[in-house]
Design a protein around this motif. Structure first.
Motif, PDB file in Angstrom:
ATOM      1  N   LEU A 225      -9.561  -1.895 -11.968  1.00  0.00           N
ATOM      2  CA  LEU A 225      -9.105  -2.686 -10.832  1.00  0.00           C
ATOM      3  C   LEU A 225      -7.586  -2.857 -10.825  1.00  0.00           C
ATOM      4  O   LEU A 225      -6.944  -2.775  -9.771  1.00  0.00           O
ATOM      5  N   ALA A 226      -7.014  -3.087 -12.000  1.00  0.00           N
ATOM      6  CA  ALA A 226      -5.570  -3.313 -12.077  1.00  0.00           C
ATOM      7  C   ALA A 226      -4.759  -2.100 -11.644  1.00  0.00           C
ATOM      8  O   ALA A 226      -3.568  -2.229 -11.315  1.00  0.00           O
ATOM      9  N   ASP A 227      -5.377  -0.910 -11.623  1.00  0.00           N
ATOM     10  CA  ASP A 227      -4.644   0.282 -11.193  1.00  0.00           C
ATOM     11  C   ASP A 227      -4.346   0.251  -9.700  1.00  0.00           C
ATOM     12  O   ASP A 227      -3.491   0.996  -9.221  1.00  0.00           O
ATOM     13  N   ILE A 228      -5.039  -0.583  -8.963  1.00  0.00           N
ATOM     14  CA  ILE A 228      -4.759  -0.720  -7.531  1.00  0.00           C
ATOM     15  C   ILE A 228      -3.556  -1.635  -7.295  1.00  0.00           C
ATOM     16  O   ILE A 228      -2.845  -1.503  -6.293  1.00  0.00           O
ATOM     17  N   THR A 229      -3.298  -2.550  -8.236  1.00  0.00           N
ATOM     18  CA  THR A 229      -2.281  -3.589  -8.045  1.00  0.00           C
ATOM     19  C   THR A 229      -0.903  -3.061  -7.655  1.00  0.00           C
ATOM     20  O   THR A 229      -0.321  -3.523  -6.665  1.00  0.00           O
ATOM     21  N   PRO A 230      -0.314  -2.091  -8.384  1.00  0.00           N
ATOM     22  CA  PRO A 230       1.026  -1.627  -7.980  1.00  0.00           C
ATOM     23  C   PRO A 230       1.058  -1.017  -6.587  1.00  0.00           C
ATOM     24  O   PRO A 230       2.047  -1.166  -5.854  1.00  0.00           O
ATOM     25  N   HIS A 231      -0.030  -0.350  -6.203  1.00  0.00           N
ATOM     26  CA  HIS A 231      -0.093   0.236  -4.856  1.00  0.00           C
ATOM     27  C   HIS A 231      -0.214  -0.863  -3.797  1.00  0.00           C
ATOM     28  O   HIS A 231       0.364  -0.758  -2.706  1.00  0.00           O
ATOM     29  N   TYR A 232      -0.926  -1.917  -4.147  1.00  0.00           N
ATOM     30  CA  TYR A 232      -1.076  -3.035  -3.217  1.00  0.00           C
ATOM     31  C   TYR A 232       0.252  -3.770  -3.028  1.00  0.00           C
ATOM     32  O   TYR A 232       0.610  -4.181  -1.920  1.00  0.00           O
ATOM     33  N   LYS A 233       0.998  -3.922  -4.127  1.00  0.00           N
ATOM     34  CA  LYS A 233       2.327  -4.555  -4.033  1.00  0.00           C
ATOM     35  C   LYS A 233       3.237  -3.759  -3.108  1.00  0.00           C
ATOM     36  O   LYS A 233       3.942  -4.324  -2.268  1.00  0.00           O
ATOM     37  N   GLN A 234       3.215  -2.445  -3.269  1.00  0.00           N
ATOM     38  CA  GLN A 234       4.037  -1.584  -2.430  1.00  0.00           C
ATOM     39  C   GLN A 234       3.612  -1.685  -0.966  1.00  0.00           C
ATOM     40  O   GLN A 234       4.446  -1.728  -0.061  1.00  0.00           O
ATOM     41  N   HIS A 235       2.307  -1.759  -0.754  1.00  0.00           N
ATOM     42  CA  HIS A 235       1.785  -1.855   0.601  1.00  0.00           C
ATOM     43  C   HIS A 235       2.221  -3.158   1.271  1.00  0.00           C
ATOM     44  O   HIS A 235       2.477  -3.194   2.490  1.00  0.00           O
ATOM     45  N   LEU A 236       2.320  -4.241   0.495  1.00  0.00           N
ATOM     46  CA  LEU A 236       2.676  -5.548   1.049  1.00  0.00           C
ATOM     47  C   LEU A 236       4.181  -5.799   1.094  1.00  0.00           C
ATOM     48  O   LEU A 236       4.620  -6.851   1.568  1.00  0.00           O
ATOM     49  N   SER A 237       4.955  -4.829   0.620  1.00  0.00           N
ATOM     50  CA  SER A 237       6.402  -5.050   0.502  1.00  0.00           C
ATOM     51  C   SER A 237       7.092  -5.330   1.836  1.00  0.00           C
ATOM     52  O   SER A 237       8.167  -5.932   1.878  1.00  0.00           O
ATOM     53  N   THR A 238       6.492  -4.917   2.946  1.00  0.00           N
ATOM     54  CA  THR A 238       7.112  -5.146   4.263  1.00  0.00           C
ATOM     55  C   THR A 238       6.639  -6.450   4.894  1.00  0.00           C
ATOM     56  O   THR A 238       7.110  -6.822   5.973  1.00  0.00           O
ATOM     57  N   SER A 239       5.699  -7.156   4.244  1.00  0.00           N
ATOM     58  CA  SER A 239       5.203  -8.428   4.768  1.00  0.00           C
ATOM     59  C   SER A 239       6.146  -9.558   4.377  1.00  0.00           C
ATOM     60  O   SER A 239       7.023  -9.401   3.510  1.00  0.00           O
ATOM     61  N   ASP A 240       5.986 -10.724   4.998  1.00  0.00           N
ATOM     62  CA  ASP A 240       6.832 -11.858   4.643  1.00  0.00           C
ATOM     63  C   ASP A 240       6.479 -12.336   3.243  1.00  0.00           C
ATOM     64  O   ASP A 240       5.352 -12.139   2.772  1.00  0.00           O
ATOM     65  N   PRO A 241       7.421 -12.959   2.536  1.00  0.00           N
ATOM     66  CA  PRO A 241       7.210 -13.366   1.139  1.00  0.00           C
ATOM     67  C   PRO A 241       5.962 -14.220   0.917  1.00  0.00           C
ATOM     68  O   PRO A 241       5.268 -14.054  -0.081  1.00  0.00           O
ATOM     69  N   LYS A 242       5.662 -15.132   1.859  1.00  0.00           N
ATOM     70  CA  LYS A 242       4.495 -15.994   1.676  1.00  0.00           C
ATOM     71  C   LYS A 242       3.202 -15.187   1.727  1.00  0.00           C
ATOM     72  O   LYS A 242       2.286 -15.387   0.908  1.00  0.00           O
ATOM     73  N   SER A 243       3.111 -14.237   2.670  1.00  0.00           N
ATOM     74  CA  SER A 243       1.909 -13.402   2.760  1.00  0.00           C
ATOM     75  C   SER A 243       1.760 -12.533   1.521  1.00  0.00           C
ATOM     76  O   SER A 243       0.651 -12.363   0.987  1.00  0.00           O
TER      77      SER A 243
END
Length: 355
Positions: A225-243
């Protein structure tokens, strides 16, 4: 109609071509068998013959490869063709498996029918050898059988390098498997129907040096499961900090709850259990509205990203057909509504020094 089934004036028949290079082994060009006139029965028989001929072709291909390997091995200089080995913890078990696995061919020979000469010769051999083996095991004096073990190893292409103590221990252990085999043969000679011994506790039989060795593929690291985490962080990088913070927090909670499970083992049940756990948490339970909305959406996006990147072959959130529930009363208690300011609040605000 099945691939190898043909229809003619006499009904149906099975016709399967034999590969060109294997035809000399079978001494024919095709597998051919009449299947009768009934289509349903012919179809069933065709399926059985397909499986049977698959096995025959696979065995022939394997024997062909082994024969080629053996021929290549014999072409090597005698002084260097034998592979030097030493005694290992598994060696006696490997030889025992090799010895005892040969009992199956004896059983097959009896089923097909032994001729009188073969039966009598085997009986004489058992009467001669079994007492010698029993005496050697009983006394521990097994030196006269060293050569038999050595010969067996050489027949498989090995040259054993061992001390006298190692030879003694190895021969003694191997001789016990010979004793088991001869006792089974003696019983069969008396007409007793004994099956082959249980080899499940032994290692696989000692392979011949010339046998094709299976290719070793490097072990692939299991994705978790943790292998998805870095990709998810990258995916959310364009969202606002709170999201970003909220969605990553939800995902990390799930990773921790599922104990960083291997991705191929994650199921919709894991998602359901996580959501239910958060709804009924004794310290800070979540509301159903939050779970069914933002939490479910966060997990769905993370798994969807993992599926797109081929880290996981399914999205367990998409397979979630039922959501855990809480009562209406509990849901009301977990809501945090924003009430309008009352007059006293507004007066206090407007008369304050800050305002």
């Amino acid at each position: 109609m099945p691939t190898y089934m043909r229809k003619d004036d006499h009904g149906y028949r099975f016709l399967r071509p034999i590969p060109q290079d294997l035809r000399p082994l079978f001494k024919k060009a095709n597998f051919v068998k009449r299947l009768g006139r009934d289509y349903k029965k012919a179809k069933e028989l065709c399926a059985l013959l397909t499986v049977q001929t698959d096995r025959e072709l696979t065995a022939a291909r394997s024997n062909q490869a082994e024969a080629a390997s053996l021929e290549s091995w014999f072409k090597q200089p005698r002084a260097t063709r034998y592979k030097k080995i030493s005694v290992t913890p598994d060696l006696s078990g490997q030889i025992a498996s090799l010895v005892l696995s040969g009992l199956e061919s004896d059983a097959q020979s009896r089923r097909m029918g032994m001729d009188d000469g073969e039966f009598a010769s085997l009986g004489t051999n058992i009467e001669e050898m079994l007492p010698q083996i029993n005496r050697a095991i009983g006394s521990g004096n097994v030196s006269s059988f060293h050569e038999a073990v050595n010969q067996l190893l050489m027949w498989r292409g090995y040259q054993l390098e061992a001390t006298d103590e190692e030879w003694q221990a190895l021969t003694y252990d191997v001789l016990k498997s010979y004793q088991t085999g001869y006792k089974i043969l003696a019983a069969r000679q008396e007409g007793e129907s004994l099956g082959s011994p249980d080899l499940s506790g032994l290692p696989p039989p000692l392979t011949a040096v010339w046998d094709p060795q299976p290719q070793k593929h490097p072990a692939q690291q299991v994705k978790r499961l943790a292998d998805i985490t870095p990709h998810y962080k990258q995916h959310l990088s364009t969202s606002d900090p709170k999201s970003q913070s909220t969605y990553l927090s939800i995902w990390q909670r799930f990773v921790d709850f599922a104990e960083n499970k291997p991705l191929h083992l994650v199921s919709s049940a894991d998602v359901f259990n996580f959501l239910e756990n958060r709804l009924h948490d004794t310290q800070a339970p979540w509301s159903y509205k939050y779970v069914a909305g933002r939490v479910k959406r966060a997990l769905h996006t993370a798994f969807g990203l993992g599926k797109t990147l081929q880290l996981i072959n399914k999205n367990p959130v998409a397979e979630l057909e039922v959501m855990p529930k809480i009562s209406v009363k509990q849901e009301v208690l977990r809501q945090k509504p924003r009430f309008p300011y009352q007059s006293k609040h507004l007066n206090a605000l407007f008369t304050s020094e800050w305002y």
